[in-house]
Scaffold this motif. Structure first.
Motif, mmCIF file in Angstrom:
data_model
loop_
_atom_site.group_PDB
_atom_site.id
_atom_site.type_symbol
_atom_site.label_atom_id
_atom_site.label_comp_id
_atom_site.label_asym_id
_atom_site.label_seq_id
_atom_site.Cartn_x
_atom_site.Cartn_y
_atom_site.Cartn_z
ATOM 1 N N GLN A 109 -32.346 11.962 -23.175
ATOM 2 C CA GLN A 109 -32.717 13.026 -24.123
ATOM 3 C C GLN A 109 -34.172 12.831 -24.579
ATOM 4 N N SER A 110 -34.977 13.908 -24.466
ATOM 5 C CA SER A 110 -36.416 13.733 -24.703
ATOM 6 C C SER A 110 -36.998 14.767 -25.660
ATOM 7 N N SER A 111 -38.113 14.363 -26.291
ATOM 8 C CA SER A 111 -38.919 15.262 -27.121
ATOM 9 C C SER A 111 -40.363 15.142 -26.654
ATOM 10 N N ILE A 112 -41.133 16.194 -26.952
ATOM 11 C CA ILE A 112 -42.543 16.196 -26.536
ATOM 12 C C ILE A 112 -43.386 16.633 -27.720
ATOM 13 N N SER A 113 -44.498 15.921 -27.992
ATOM 14 C CA SER A 113 -45.457 16.453 -28.968
ATOM 15 C C SER A 113 -46.777 16.748 -28.264
ATOM 16 N N GLU A 114 -47.416 17.828 -28.710
ATOM 17 C CA GLU A 114 -48.678 18.266 -28.105
ATOM 18 C C GLU A 114 -49.338 19.209 -29.108
ATOM 19 N N ILE A 115 -50.673 19.078 -29.252
ATOM 20 C CA ILE A 115 -51.350 19.923 -30.247
ATOM 21 C C ILE A 115 -52.115 21.089 -29.646
ATOM 22 N N ASN A 116 -52.287 21.120 -28.334
ATOM 23 C CA ASN A 116 -53.073 22.197 -27.716
ATOM 24 C C ASN A 116 -52.144 23.374 -27.372
ATOM 25 N N PRO A 117 -52.380 24.558 -27.977
ATOM 26 C CA PRO A 117 -51.461 25.684 -27.766
ATOM 27 C C PRO A 117 -51.327 26.077 -26.296
ATOM 28 N N LYS A 169 -40.136 12.134 -37.265
ATOM 29 C CA LYS A 169 -39.019 13.077 -37.281
ATOM 30 C C LYS A 169 -37.688 12.470 -36.863
ATOM 31 N N GLY A 170 -37.752 11.385 -36.128
ATOM 32 C CA GLY A 170 -36.480 10.836 -35.654
ATOM 33 C C GLY A 170 -36.622 9.365 -35.383
ATOM 34 N N LEU A 171 -35.488 8.737 -35.104
ATOM 35 C CA LEU A 171 -35.561 7.333 -34.748
ATOM 36 C C LEU A 171 -35.655 7.244 -33.232
ATOM 37 N N TYR A 172 -36.877 7.234 -32.735
ATOM 38 C CA TYR A 172 -37.052 7.199 -31.285
ATOM 39 C C TYR A 172 -36.863 5.781 -30.764
ATOM 40 N N GLU A 173 -36.201 5.690 -29.621
ATOM 41 C CA GLU A 173 -35.996 4.369 -29.012
ATOM 42 C C GLU A 173 -37.084 4.047 -27.999
ATOM 43 N N PHE A 174 -37.750 5.065 -27.492
ATOM 44 C CA PHE A 174 -38.909 4.837 -26.627
ATOM 45 C C PHE A 174 -39.969 5.854 -26.999
ATOM 46 N N VAL A 178 -38.406 12.306 -17.044
ATOM 47 C CA VAL A 178 -37.440 11.426 -17.731
ATOM 48 C C VAL A 178 -36.090 12.135 -17.869
ATOM 49 N N VAL A 179 -36.132 13.430 -18.186
ATOM 50 C CA VAL A 179 -34.867 14.168 -18.319
ATOM 51 C C VAL A 179 -34.250 14.403 -16.936
ATOM 52 N N ALA A 180 -35.075 14.893 -15.995
ATOM 53 C CA ALA A 180 -34.522 15.289 -14.692
ATOM 54 C C ALA A 180 -34.077 14.088 -13.862
ATOM 55 N N GLU A 181 -34.805 12.971 -13.949
ATOM 56 C CA GLU A 181 -34.493 11.836 -13.076
ATOM 57 C C GLU A 181 -33.545 10.835 -13.722
ATOM 58 N N LEU A 182 -33.570 10.772 -15.082
ATOM 59 C CA LEU A 182 -32.759 9.743 -15.731
ATOM 60 C C LEU A 182 -31.755 10.295 -16.735
ATOM 61 N N GLY A 183 -31.874 11.582 -17.060
ATOM 62 C CA GLY A 183 -30.933 12.189 -18.014
ATOM 63 C C GLY A 183 -31.091 11.677 -19.431
ATOM 64 N N SER A 235 -34.179 20.609 -20.390
ATOM 65 C CA SER A 235 -34.591 20.947 -21.750
ATOM 66 C C SER A 235 -35.047 19.704 -22.508
ATOM 67 N N ALA A 236 -35.985 19.941 -23.418
ATOM 68 C CA ALA A 236 -36.507 18.881 -24.291
ATOM 69 C C ALA A 236 -36.959 19.572 -25.572
ATOM 70 N N THR A 237 -36.959 18.832 -26.671
ATOM 71 C CA THR A 237 -37.441 19.407 -27.928
ATOM 72 C C THR A 237 -38.964 19.357 -27.922
ATOM 73 N N ILE A 238 -39.593 20.506 -28.194
ATOM 74 C CA ILE A 238 -41.059 20.542 -28.173
ATOM 75 C C ILE A 238 -41.579 20.670 -29.596
ATOM 76 N N TYR A 239 -42.539 19.825 -29.950
ATOM 77 C CA TYR A 239 -43.191 19.925 -31.256
ATOM 78 C C TYR A 239 -44.670 20.233 -31.058
ATOM 79 N N GLY A 240 -45.118 21.363 -31.588
ATOM 80 C CA GLY A 240 -46.541 21.700 -31.543
ATOM 81 C C GLY A 240 -47.261 21.084 -32.719
ATOM 82 N N GLU A 241 -47.157 19.787 -32.834
ATOM 83 C CA GLU A 241 -47.727 19.059 -33.985
ATOM 84 C C GLU A 241 -48.299 17.738 -33.495
ATOM 85 N N PRO A 242 -49.159 17.102 -34.315
ATOM 86 C CA PRO A 242 -49.726 15.816 -33.884
ATOM 87 C C PRO A 242 -48.652 14.741 -33.746
#
Ligand code: SAM
Length: 353
Positions: A73-81, A111-116, A66-71, A97-104
């Motif tokens: 701004q993205s965030s990622i959540s994932e719980i597995n270290p 955390k934010g007003l996500y549009e997608f 999504v970042v590389a092909e469309l530019g 770059s993307a904001t990474i959250y190691g949380e559920p």
């Protein structure tokens, strides 16, 4: 090992899944979902949200693309270290770059007003729907992948009842019924929050369903959307050939926004595969009718052989009604006319009129 998908080069475990649901492991990557990600990229290229949350990162392939092909701004959540380490590597290797959250996911959506917001968990999306529906920005979108197809298609009725409060007959119509059951569930959950949902894209492919819906505030429109959920009975809709069974409740409204699909087909993003574009082009007629006519059932009820599908579609289109192939069945036809018109055309085309 490294796999190429879209513009991205993604580091994945050597044991990654090439087809089917795949085995759960850190850095889970399923190449059978390439088409799911491609169609998401196509939809995003038209919807143009300001930001994107890849709620279940695994390798981070969605957000990387999504970042590389469309530019966007993205965030990622994932719980597995271990997956989080792979996500960091993949972002770095692809120079994005993307904001990474190691949380559920359930806490990250707050955390934010996500549009997608992209919900792509293992198995059923049900445990995450309320969090996504409540948090997404008014006018924003949810992308939802479900792999609990046996439940959505009614192969274990007690589970379908428990998870979705419904009955689905598990016949040749089951994949359109399953998608409509999934949509009914999402619409109802949104309505409890005075929100309403408009389907943008809905499809079945192999072992998963994918829907993208727009979510907006509005109690009256939420009420109206609930009016579009009810049971269906093929004996009443089609003919005595079918059993007298009420299935559902299912969503009876549109399952896609044809104008958005034609926009991304006119100008597909550069890095999506030709196979995905071809698949997407077969979705264009799905709103033509609620459910499709199944040629195999017509053949069984009449005791005659199947004519060629395209021949019947062409013949039906000449009757003044609209007819399209459906992606839900290789022998299914979306047709705006009656069952009797369908049968008359079927008999003519198969030389039995
Ligand atoms: C099916 S995989 C996601 C696949 C990925 N979206 C893709 O397109 O390749 C599900 C991932 O979600 C992670 N996960 C499970 N529960 C989660 C939660 N509550 N919040 C965030 N991530 C979660 C798992 O560790 C796993 O990596």
């Amino acid at each position: 090992m490294i796999v190429k998908e879209g513009i991205a080069r993604i580091s994945v475990p050597d044991s990654y899944s090439r087809k089917g649901p795949g085995t759960r492991s850190a850095g889970f990557y399923n190449s059978a979902q390439h088409i799911n990600r491609d169609l998401t990229i196509m939809a995003l290229s038209v919807l143009k949200p300001k930001n994107y949350l890849d709620g279940f990162g695994a390798t981070g392939v969605r957000a990387v693309r999504v970042v590389a092909e469309l530019g966007i701004q993205s965030s990622i959540s994932e719980i597995n270290p271990a997956s989080l380490r792979i996500i960091r590597e993949n972002l770095e290797a692809n120079k994005v770059s993307a904001t990474i959250y190691g949380e559920p996911f359930q806490s990250v959506v707050l955390k934010g007003l996500y549009e997608f917001i992209d919900i792509d968990p293992y198995g059923s999306a049900v445990p995450y729907l309320d969090a996504g529906l409540a948090a997404v920005k008014n006018g924003g979108y949810l992308g939802i992948t479900a792999t609990d197809l046996s439940v959505l298609t009614g192969s274990v009725p007690s589970k379908t009842r428990r998870r979705y409060g419904a009955f689905i007959a598990n016949d040749d119509h089951r994949h359109e019924a399953g998608i409509r059951l999934m949509l009914a569930d999402v619409v109802r959950r949104a309505a409890t929050m005075d929100r309403y949902v408009t389907p943008i894209l809905s499809f079945w492919h192999g072992h998963f369903y994918r829907i993208i819906v727009r979510v907006r505030n509005g109690s009256q429109k939420a009420d109206r959307s609930l009016d579009l959920i009810s049971t269906m009975n093929f004996r009443e809709m089609y003919s005595d050939f079918y059993e007298d069974i009420d299935q559902g409740p299912v969503w009876k409204g549109d399952i896609e926004d044809a104008s958005i699909i034609s926009k991304f087909l006119e100008n597909p993003p550069e890095h999506v595969s030709a196979t995905s574009v071809d698949f997407a082009s077969r979705l264009a007629g799905e709103n033509a009718s609620f459910m499709f006519y199944e040629m195999a059932d017509a053949a069984r009820s009449l005791g005659v052989n199947l004519p060629r599908v395209n021949e019947l579609v062409d013949y039906l289109s000449e009757t003044g009604s609209r007819a399209y192939r459906t992606h839900f069945s290789t022998t299914g036809i979306k047709f705006t006319g009656s069952w009797q018109q369908f049968i008359d055309a079927f008999l003519s085309v198969s030389g039995h009129a």
